[in-house]
Design an enzyme around this catalytic site. Structure first.
Site, PDB file in Angstrom:
ATOM      1  N   HIS A 109      36.018 -27.644 -23.632  1.00  0.00           N
ATOM      2  CA  HIS A 109      35.437 -28.356 -24.840  1.00  0.00           C
ATOM      3  C   HIS A 109      36.817 -28.806 -26.344  1.00  0.00           C
ATOM      4  O   HIS A 109      36.089 -27.927 -27.703  1.00  0.00           O
ATOM      5  CB  HIS A 109      34.561 -27.791 -25.267  1.00  0.00           C
ATOM      6  CG  HIS A 109      33.287 -27.379 -24.223  1.00  0.00           C
ATOM      7  ND1 HIS A 109      32.371 -28.033 -24.556  1.00  0.00           N
ATOM      8  CD2 HIS A 109      32.571 -26.452 -23.432  1.00  0.00           C
ATOM      9  CE1 HIS A 109      31.226 -28.627 -24.016  1.00  0.00           C
ATOM     10  NE2 HIS A 109      31.808 -26.830 -22.971  1.00  0.00           N
ATOM     11  N   GLU A 152      26.329 -23.196 -14.158  1.00  0.00           N
ATOM     12  CA  GLU A 152      25.968 -23.421 -15.034  1.00  0.00           C
ATOM     13  C   GLU A 152      24.418 -24.859 -15.898  1.00  0.00           C
ATOM     14  O   GLU A 152      23.865 -24.844 -17.150  1.00  0.00           O
ATOM     15  CB  GLU A 152      26.453 -23.677 -16.622  1.00  0.00           C
ATOM     16  CG  GLU A 152      27.656 -25.040 -16.280  1.00  0.00           C
ATOM     17  CD  GLU A 152      28.553 -24.485 -16.502  1.00  0.00           C
ATOM     18  OE1 GLU A 152      28.965 -23.841 -18.215  1.00  0.00           O
ATOM     19  OE2 GLU A 152      29.932 -25.990 -16.958  1.00  0.00           O
ATOM     20  N   ASP A 163      25.432 -23.063 -21.136  1.00  0.00           N
ATOM     21  CA  ASP A 163      24.532 -24.392 -20.693  1.00  0.00           C
ATOM     22  C   ASP A 163      23.551 -23.638 -20.006  1.00  0.00           C
ATOM     23  O   ASP A 163      22.735 -24.634 -20.303  1.00  0.00           O
ATOM     24  CB  ASP A 163      25.794 -25.063 -20.203  1.00  0.00           C
ATOM     25  CG  ASP A 163      26.594 -25.786 -20.772  1.00  0.00           C
ATOM     26  OD1 ASP A 163      26.441 -27.255 -21.692  1.00  0.00           O
ATOM     27  OD2 ASP A 163      28.087 -25.895 -20.916  1.00  0.00           O
TER      28      ASP A 163
HETATM   29  C1  3PY Z   1      29.401 -21.588 -21.986  1.00  0.00           C
HETATM   30  O1  3PY Z   1      27.999 -20.901 -21.802  1.00  0.00           O
HETATM   31  O2  3PY Z   1      27.779 -23.190 -20.964  1.00  0.00           O
HETATM   32  C2  3PY Z   1      30.159 -21.976 -21.079  1.00  0.00           C
HETATM   33  O3  3PY Z   1      30.671 -22.903 -20.368  1.00  0.00           O
HETATM   34  C3  3PY Z   1      31.277 -20.142 -20.998  1.00  0.00           C
HETATM   35  O4  3PY Z   1      31.971 -20.695 -20.648  1.00  0.00           O
HETATM   36 MG    MG Z   2      29.300 -24.254 -20.153  1.00  0.00          MG
END
Ligand code: 3PY
Ligand code: MG
Length: 264
Positions: free
Chosen positions: A46, A150, A176
């Site tokens: 990101h 995630e 996520d």
């Molecule tokens: C998230 O919280 O989605 C992440 O990728 C944290 O590293």
């Molecule tokens: Mg993430």
């Protein structure tokens, strides 16, 4: 050859705490590498980080006695090969949702016979302070391979994913994961589906001998997660810590609301 103390700690069942480098600034990497975190992750998913920036950061971090990790932009062989061949001690791969996607990570990250990583690059051996032949022989024992869980899909497939040989840790992206469960992104919450997912991932990680990890907002959350049995803990990021402190100072002086444009 240097060894990877983060992988060794996780294999011993101990926690290892680090943070993220989001600013793509090598002086920032140099300064953060002296603060005492076990590891620093160069953010490529990101951020605006280029492969050149990442390669230079890995060298600076390793030379400071810290462990250089990287979150690749996406799960591709090209991404994984290039960061390992330019000297990262480990990879964090986002959005690994199925067994097949996890197998692809291992294929790219491990030399034969475990995977199919191809041979090349000078900076891997250089950062491990060794020659190419020794690096080739020992890399599978030192490179840290972390897959991210995630999404709800990853949680549903977690046993299939974590039983793939060749991975060291699973790392939850809580933001996520919340988003995938249909609510606003957050590091933590009381949402039953979120907490059930964490419990399921923790149990699966223990069952398969994979270190469980999670990204947290601050030291208090890190301590709580360690007590719960989480091992690979990321706290915020260099810019998260910088802006949190700046916002607090501004607020304490009554100069403004202390709003800061940072998630982690
Ligand atoms: C998230 O919280 O989605 C992440 O990728 C944290 O590293
Ligand atoms: Mg993430």
């Amino acid at each position: 050859m240097k060894t990877n103390p983060v992988r060794a700690k996780l294999k011993r069942g101990e926690p290892s705490v680090g943070t993220w480098l989001n600013l793509s600034d090598s002086v920032g990497a140099q300064l953060m590498a002296r603060t005492g975190f076990d590891w620093l992750t160069v953010e490529m998913e990101h951020s605006h980080a280029t492969f050149e920036h990442a390669a230079r950061s890995f060298g600076i971090i390793a030379a400071s006695g810290c462990v250089p990790l990287v979150r690749v932009p996406f799960n591709t062989t090209e991404n994984i090969k290039r960061v390992l061949d330019t000297g990262a001690f480990g990879i964090i791969v986002p959005l690994v949702n199925s067994r097949a996607e996890c197998e692809a990570v291992v294929r790219a990250a491990r030399y034969r016979p475990v995977g199919q990583r191809t041979i090349g690059g000078q900076l891997g051996p250089a950062n491990f302070a060794t020659d190419a032949a020794t690096y080739f022989e020992k890399a599978n024992d030192e490179i840290l391979v972390v897959v991210m869980a995630e999404t709800a899909e990853a949680v549903a497939n977690i046993d299939d994913i974590l039983s793939v040989p060749g991975i060291d840790a699973v790392f939850i992206g809580p933001n996520d994961l919340h988003a995938s469960l249909g609510v606003a992104p957050a590091f933590d919450s009381d949402l039953p589906a979120f907490n059930d997912a964490l419990a399921r991932i923790l149990a699966s990680a223990k069952k398969h001998g994979v270190a469980p990890g999670i990204h947290v907002a601050d030291a208090a959350q890190a301590k709580r997660r360690i007590v719960e049995g989480w091992q690979f803990i990321a706290i915020s990021s260099e810019v998260g810590m910088m802006l949190a402190h700046a916002a607090q100072v501004v607020k304490d002086l009554g100069l403004g609301s202390g709003l800061a444009a940072v998630k982690y």
